[in-house]
Enzyme design. Structure first.
Site, PDB file in Angstrom:
ATOM      1  CB  CYS A   1       5.051 -31.775  25.440  1.00  0.00           C
ATOM      2  SG  CYS A   1       3.817 -32.181  27.242  1.00  0.00           S
TER       3      CYS A   1
ATOM      4  CG  HIS B   1      -7.413 -26.802  34.191  1.00  0.00           C
ATOM      5  ND1 HIS B   1      -7.360 -26.706  33.117  1.00  0.00           N
ATOM      6  CD2 HIS B   1      -6.186 -26.133  34.227  1.00  0.00           C
ATOM      7  CE1 HIS B   1      -6.349 -26.847  32.501  1.00  0.00           C
ATOM      8  NE2 HIS B   1      -5.195 -26.427  33.056  1.00  0.00           N
TER       9      HIS B   1
ATOM     10  CG  HIS C   1      -5.021 -28.716  27.841  1.00  0.00           C
ATOM     11  ND1 HIS C   1      -4.918 -27.444  28.025  1.00  0.00           N
ATOM     12  CD2 HIS C   1      -6.544 -27.959  26.899  1.00  0.00           C
ATOM     13  CE1 HIS C   1      -5.353 -26.258  28.507  1.00  0.00           C
ATOM     14  NE2 HIS C   1      -6.312 -26.303  27.208  1.00  0.00           N
TER      15      HIS C   1
ATOM     16  CG  ASP D   1       0.620 -34.951  19.904  1.00  0.00           C
ATOM     17  OD1 ASP D   1      -0.112 -35.404  21.002  1.00  0.00           O
ATOM     18  OD2 ASP D   1       0.943 -34.002  19.617  1.00  0.00           O
TER      19      ASP D   1
ATOM     20  NE  ARG E   1       1.656 -34.535  22.891  1.00  0.00           N
ATOM     21  CZ  ARG E   1       1.286 -33.394  23.357  1.00  0.00           C
ATOM     22  NH1 ARG E   1       1.971 -32.697  24.431  1.00  0.00           N
ATOM     23  NH2 ARG E   1       0.994 -32.474  22.363  1.00  0.00           N
TER      24      ARG E   1
ATOM     25  CB  CYS F   1      -0.113 -32.597  27.768  1.00  0.00           C
ATOM     26  SG  CYS F   1       1.162 -30.862  27.919  1.00  0.00           S
TER      27      CYS F   1
END
Ligand SMILES: [Zn+2]
Length: 131
Positions: free
Chosen positions: A66, A103, A106, A110, A118, A120
């Site tokens: 990704c 932060h 996310h 999946d 996951r 990410c």
């Protein structure tokens, strides 16, 4: 629970690079495939780039394709916090550092086994410590 770290906006600005500040305090996202840790395969620990709390182990990192460092689990259930994020017309789950609120990225449902999740995470939110 770990002790919470709270700083003023000016203190975070002084501590972080402009890119780190944008991602971690303004919930920005680095461009895909630009993060220095996306293709890092060394054994070690991924710490919060703002407060240095340990967040993810290299043992849970996997190739998601990704464009951001991806993990199937955080280091522990109290390392990160998850919040529903409805920005940009999407319904996503935001991941933040449980210690300082930075932060991180996310989490998506999946990912690979054993969790199917996951995480990410932006490279800019992480500081890697090689084992
Ligand atoms: Zn932190």
């Amino acid at each position: 629970m770990p002790e919470k770290i709270q700083k003023t906006d000016a203190e975070w600005r002084a501590l972080l690079t402009p890119e780190q500040y944008h991602v971690m305090r303004e919930k920005g996202t680095e461009r895909a495939f630009t993060g220095v840790l996306t293709n890092n395969h060394d054994d070690g620990m991924y710490h919060c780039g703002a407060c240095n709390a340990p967040l993810f182990s290299s043992e849970t990192k996997f190739e998601s394709g990704c464009g951001w460092p991806s993990f199937y689990a955080p280091l522990g259930t109290d390392a990160v916090e998850e919040h529903e994020d409805r920005s940009y017309g999407m319904r996503r789950v935001e991941v933040t550092c449980a210690t300082c609120g930075a932060h991180l990225g996310h989490v998506f449902p999946d990912g690979p086994k054993p969790t199917g999740e996951r995480y990410c995470i932006n490279s800019a939110s992480l500081a890697f410590e090689k084992k």
